[in-house]
Design a protein around this motif. Structure first.
Motif, short mmCIF file in Angstrom:
data_model
loop_
_atom_site.label_atom_id
_atom_site.label_comp_id
_atom_site.label_asym_id
_atom_site.label_seq_id
_atom_site.Cartn_x
_atom_site.Cartn_y
_atom_site.Cartn_z
N GLN A 80 7.06 6.07 -8.76
CA GLN A 80 7.72 4.93 -8.12
C GLN A 80 7.29 3.62 -8.78
OE1 GLN A 80 6.85 4.41 -3.98
NE2 GLN A 80 8.24 2.68 -3.76
N HIS A 86 3.94 -5.25 -8.44
CA HIS A 86 2.56 -4.80 -8.21
C HIS A 86 1.81 -4.50 -9.51
CE1 HIS A 86 2.06 -4.51 -3.86
NE2 HIS A 86 3.35 -4.26 -3.82
N LEU A 87 1.77 -5.45 -10.40
CA LEU A 87 0.98 -5.25 -11.62
C LEU A 87 -0.49 -5.48 -11.31
CD1 LEU A 87 3.30 -7.21 -14.05
CD2 LEU A 87 3.10 -4.73 -13.81
N PHE A 88 -1.35 -5.16 -12.28
CA PHE A 88 -2.76 -5.53 -12.17
C PHE A 88 -2.90 -6.88 -12.87
CE2 PHE A 88 -2.71 -0.78 -12.52
CZ PHE A 88 -2.90 -0.57 -11.16
N PRO A 89 -2.89 -7.98 -12.09
CA PRO A 89 -2.68 -9.31 -12.69
C PRO A 89 -3.76 -9.75 -13.67
CG PRO A 89 -3.31 -9.49 -10.38
CD PRO A 89 -3.06 -8.05 -10.64
N ASP A 90 -5.01 -9.34 -13.42
CA ASP A 90 -6.10 -9.80 -14.29
C ASP A 90 -6.44 -8.78 -15.37
OD1 ASP A 90 -6.30 -12.19 -12.93
OD2 ASP A 90 -7.62 -11.33 -11.42
N MET A 91 -5.52 -7.87 -15.63
CA MET A 91 -5.73 -6.94 -16.74
C MET A 91 -4.64 -7.21 -17.76
SD MET A 91 -6.61 -3.54 -14.51
CE MET A 91 -7.32 -2.48 -15.72
N GLU A 95 -3.80 -2.82 -20.96
CA GLU A 95 -4.58 -2.12 -19.94
C GLU A 95 -3.68 -1.66 -18.79
OE1 GLU A 95 -9.07 -3.94 -20.01
OE2 GLU A 95 -7.49 -5.21 -19.21
N GLU A 98 -2.09 1.38 -19.94
CA GLU A 98 -3.07 2.47 -19.99
C GLU A 98 -3.27 3.06 -18.58
OE1 GLU A 98 -6.78 1.22 -21.67
OE2 GLU A 98 -7.76 3.07 -21.00
N MET A 99 -3.29 2.20 -17.58
CA MET A 99 -3.46 2.69 -16.21
C MET A 99 -2.28 3.54 -15.77
SD MET A 99 -6.34 1.90 -14.82
CE MET A 99 -7.06 2.28 -16.39
N PHE A 102 -2.71 7.46 -16.27
CA PHE A 102 -4.03 7.83 -15.75
C PHE A 102 -4.19 9.34 -15.59
CE2 PHE A 102 -7.49 8.26 -12.69
CZ PHE A 102 -8.42 7.38 -13.24
N ARG A 147 4.85 0.62 -17.43
CA ARG A 147 3.67 1.28 -16.86
C ARG A 147 4.08 2.58 -16.17
NH1 ARG A 147 0.49 -1.83 -12.21
NH2 ARG A 147 2.44 -1.27 -11.18
N GLY A 148 5.22 2.53 -15.46
CA GLY A 148 5.71 3.74 -14.81
C GLY A 148 6.06 4.82 -15.83
N ARG B 166 -12.28 4.48 -18.83
CA ARG B 166 -11.12 4.77 -17.98
C ARG B 166 -11.46 4.54 -16.51
NH1 ARG B 166 -7.64 9.28 -16.43
NH2 ARG B 166 -9.42 10.62 -16.01
N GLN B 176 -7.62 -4.89 -7.94
CA GLN B 176 -6.57 -5.90 -8.12
C GLN B 176 -5.30 -5.57 -7.36
OE1 GLN B 176 -5.99 -6.86 -12.30
NE2 GLN B 176 -8.19 -6.93 -12.58
N ASP B 177 -4.96 -4.32 -7.28
CA ASP B 177 -3.77 -3.95 -6.52
C ASP B 177 -3.87 -2.49 -6.12
OD1 ASP B 177 -1.13 -3.27 -5.60
OD2 ASP B 177 -0.42 -5.07 -6.58
#
Lengths: 234, 295
Positions: A80, A86-91, A95, A98-99, A102, A147-148, B166, B176-177
């Motif tokens: 989804q 909903h990003l990881f704002p400080d990455m 990165e 990469e997440m 996972f 990312r998805g 990782r 962060q989220d």
């Protein structure tokens, strides 16, 4: 590929979605349209395991995933892309991508997938070391989709990808969505922008007050008087 | 005098920073102020005392063993006390944390007795207590150099872990989220466990260093150190790892100068004064982000 049977979801004691059944077949683009608060996002969140399911069942790729933990659902290839990105704002952009990869299988394919994502969204390659929070709205949506994709989805559920974006960028996104679909990724699309969603989809469901009220070929719904009046503003 | 106090402050501040990162990492990932973290630090000191003093394990090895045991203890606490409350209101977990803290303090009383204990001299390499450097009226002991070195090495490793590995990146992602981390299939439970292990190991090191530095350990030592390190984490911006490191150093130096120029009686009060000032003037901390109340 995805089969949802008589799904019901409540927020506390307040029912939000009742008796929702839908299917998405392989290689299909299916949209779920309807007014604000109709229960579209709730439906997606229940399928992906963010919200608990009160009753009903979810099958994906021949396996039951009702109430499975998110990492199991993701490993199966059901991904989804949430509303508001909903990003990881400080990455960094890299990165964040990469997440996305996972889970074990996605990680093994990460390098190849990344090349594909960069091909679809060259901008993400240019901005790979920039923090996600500093991207423009359009770029953020690209990153959310990228990312998805890194998770190697078989089915991608997109929640309002066009929200708050300029029309030109929205056209771009729909074009890329079709391109993704051509790589054998099925898509379940939730959209306020019903006209464009229907034009891009094979089939569609219309939701009202937590129920599915109409379903059919996207082309037929585009020509349906009721749909035209209620959702297309014609 | 100024330079000497600066060095003393940095030594102590490094230790506060080691404890503070444990608070801040756990807060970042599950928004819990782990009040039992000070007790992990205390257990770190006592375990090293038992390994090195009672069982005769070499000091450096005792330190590593204590780190490993405390990492395990941290994971166990999370598993038993906090995980069942993950979906409960935040206050429930907070009160549980206070309960765990009291439990561990009293467990230490049963295991090691309530009296102050000197860290056995024989258990620590003798040269650590000797003077390493003397210049311009300033003396620096080998122990202080060792504390610096260990603190730096731990901080560098932590930085490497959270920016390059990782699991470390997943920790930042969860902080962060959380929804996005969930949707990407990141197994929150495993990340939280890893966070507790990492923070607890850092806290254990701090406990050993302080035990040797002040040459006294006692079951309630975690309380004051815990509150101060928590103040350091708040000062830096709770949830922010570099902030906790900075906050620890600022607090250590502030305390050293306070003790030297005002009165050593004020040294404990300085942590509280700094915390009050931060809450009034800059509630999101030195490096934290300004943001609305999160529910």
């Amino acid at each position: 590929m995805l089969r949802v049977e008589q799904l019901a979801v409540s927020y506390g004691i307040i029912p939000a979605v009742h008796d929702v059944s839908l299917t998405v077949n392989e290689k299909e683009i299916v949209s779920l349209i309807g007014a604000n608060g109709a229960g579209k996002t709730t439906t997606l969140n229940a399928i992906s395991g963010v919200l608990p399911i009160r009753s009903g069942r979810v099958f994906f790729d021949g396996q039951e995933l009702t109430g499975a933990g998110s990492h199991r659902i993701v490993e199966r290839g059901l991904i989804q892309i949430p509303e508001e990105r909903h990003l990881f704002p400080d990455m960094s952009v890299a990165e964040n991508l990469e997440m996305g990869a996972f889970s074990a299988e996605a990680r093994h394919l990460a390098r190849r997938t990344l090349a594909w994502v960069h091909e679809l969204f060259p901008r993400l390659h240019e901005r790979r070391s920039q923090l996600a929070g500093t991207l423009s709205g359009g770029e953020q949506q690209m990153l959310a989709i990228g990312r998805g994709l890194m998770a190697r989805p078989k089915l991608l559920m997109l929640d309002e990808p066009s929200l708050g974006l300029a029309p030109l960028i929205v056209d771009d996104l729909f074009r890329i969505m079709v391109e993704i679909n051509r790589s054998d990724v099925a898509i379940l699309l939730v959209e306020q922008n019903a006209a464009q969603a229907l034009e891009t989809s094979h089939r569609a469901y219309v939701m009202e007050n937590g129920r599915i009220t109409l379903a059919g070929e996207a082309q037929a719904l585009l020509e349906d008087e009721q749909v035209r009046a209620a959702y297309l503003g014609i | 005098m100024f330079l000497q106090q600066l060095i003393n402050g940095l030594t102590l501040g490094g230790v506060y920073a080691l404890i503070a990162v444990g608070y801040t990492m756990v807060y970042g990932v599950i928004q819990l102020i782990n009040f039992a973290h000070g007790e992990i630090y205390m257990f770190g000191a006592f375990l090293a005392y038992t390994f090195a003093g009672t069982l005769g394990v070499p000091f450096y090895l005792a330190m590593v063993l204590s780190m490993l045991c405390c990492a395990g203890l941290g994971m166990l606490i999370d598993l038993v006390a906090y995980r069942p409350l993950r979906l409960a209101p935040r206050l429930a977990a907070l009160i549980t944390a206070i309960g765990v803290s009291l439990f561990l303090q009293n467990l230490a009383r049963i295991l090691w007795g309530a009296q102050n204990k000197p860290f056995p001299h024989a258990a620590v390499p003798a040269y650590l207590h000797e003077t390493a450097l003397r210049f311009a009226g300033v003396t620096v002991s080998y122990l202080q150099l060792f504390m610096f070195a260990v603190t730096l090495a731990m901080m560098a490793s932590l930085h490497f872990i959270i920016t390059r590995t990782r699991y470390g990146k997943a920790m930042r992602a969860c902080a962060q989220d959380r929804v996005a981390a969930y949707l990407m299939g990141i197994d929150m439970d495993r990340i939280v466990t890893a966070t507790f292990a990492l923070g607890s190991a850092m806290g254990a090191v701090a406990g050993v260093l302080v035990g040797v530095y002040f040459n006294v350990i006692f079951p309630t030592m975690g309380y004051t150190a815990g509150v101060k390190a928590f103040a350091a984490a708040v000062l830096g911006g709770i949830g922010n790892v570099p902030g906790a490191m900075l906050g620890g150093l600022v607090l250590g130096i502030g305390e050293a100068f306070g003790a030297a120029y005002l009165s050593s009686l004020y040294s404990h009060g300085i942590a509280y004064a700094i915390m009050i000032l931060v809450i009034v003037l800059r509630p999101y901390g030195l490096l934290g982000k300004r943001e609305g109340v999160k529910s």
